[in-house]
Motif scaffolding. Structure first.
Motif, PDB file in Angstrom:
ATOM      1  N   LEU A  69      -2.159   3.698 -59.390  1.00 46.02           N
ATOM      2  CA  LEU A  69      -3.370   4.509 -59.269  1.00 46.02           C
ATOM      3  C   LEU A  69      -3.377   5.667 -60.261  1.00 46.02           C
ATOM      4  O   LEU A  69      -4.407   5.982 -60.853  1.00 46.02           O
ATOM      5  N   SER A  70      -2.230   6.283 -60.465  1.00 50.52           N
ATOM      6  CA  SER A  70      -2.133   7.384 -61.432  1.00 50.52           C
ATOM      7  C   SER A  70      -2.415   6.895 -62.844  1.00 50.52           C
ATOM      8  O   SER A  70      -3.100   7.567 -63.622  1.00 50.52           O
ATOM      9  N   ILE A  71      -1.914   5.726 -63.173  1.00 48.54           N
ATOM     10  CA  ILE A  71      -2.159   5.168 -64.508  1.00 48.54           C
ATOM     11  C   ILE A  71      -3.650   4.908 -64.701  1.00 48.54           C
ATOM     12  O   ILE A  71      -4.210   5.224 -65.754  1.00 48.54           O
ATOM     13  N   PHE A  72      -4.314   4.345 -63.678  1.00 44.82           N
ATOM     14  CA  PHE A  72      -5.750   4.101 -63.784  1.00 44.82           C
ATOM     15  C   PHE A  72      -6.527   5.406 -63.942  1.00 44.82           C
ATOM     16  O   PHE A  72      -7.482   5.476 -64.714  1.00 44.82           O
ATOM     17  N   GLN A  73      -6.122   6.456 -63.231  1.00 45.16           N
ATOM     18  CA  GLN A  73      -6.802   7.741 -63.359  1.00 45.16           C
ATOM     19  C   GLN A  73      -6.621   8.311 -64.758  1.00 45.16           C
ATOM     20  O   GLN A  73      -7.558   8.849 -65.346  1.00 45.16           O
ATOM     21  N   ILE A  74      -5.433   8.173 -65.319  1.00 47.73           N
ATOM     22  CA  ILE A  74      -5.182   8.659 -66.679  1.00 47.73           C
ATOM     23  C   ILE A  74      -6.022   7.895 -67.675  1.00 47.73           C
ATOM     24  O   ILE A  74      -6.630   8.475 -68.593  1.00 47.73           O
ATOM     25  N   LEU A  75      -6.109   6.567 -67.499  1.00 50.10           N
ATOM     26  CA  LEU A  75      -6.915   5.756 -68.408  1.00 50.10           C
ATOM     27  C   LEU A  75      -8.397   6.113 -68.314  1.00 50.10           C
ATOM     28  O   LEU A  75      -9.091   6.123 -69.336  1.00 50.10           O
ATOM     29  N   GLU A  76      -8.879   6.431 -67.124  1.00 51.93           N
ATOM     30  CA  GLU A  76     -10.281   6.859 -66.966  1.00 51.93           C
ATOM     31  C   GLU A  76     -10.530   8.172 -67.681  1.00 51.93           C
ATOM     32  O   GLU A  76     -11.549   8.354 -68.334  1.00 51.93           O
TER      33      GLU A  76
END
Length: 80
Positions: A69-76
């Protein structure tokens, strides 16, 4: 008002392939504690030992999900 709350508490019916892999690896790693015969001095009850084993599996899975989830937030954020 009830309709809005119904959407908040939804659950998933399926695990992702990565989550299944993480769970399987942790169960294999902790197989003896989770399913094996218990012998020893009896300082801890068998149920407590197994509960701690399953708790360890759940903690690793929770860590994995938070990481993804943290990786997805960073990518967003980077996409903006």
């Amino acid at each position: 008002m009830a309709d809005n709350n119904a959407n908040v508490a939804t659950s998933r019916n399926r695990w992702s392939e990565q989550e299944e892999t993480v769970i399987a690896q942790e169960i294999i790693k902790n197989y003896d504690v989770l399913f094996g015969p218990m012998t020893g001095c009896g300082a801890l009850k068998i149920g407590e030992v197994r509960r701690r084993g399953w708790e360890a599996v759940a903690n690793v899975l929770n860590w994995f999900v938070l990481l993804v989830l943290s990786i997805f937030q960073i990518l967003e954020i980077l996409a903006e």
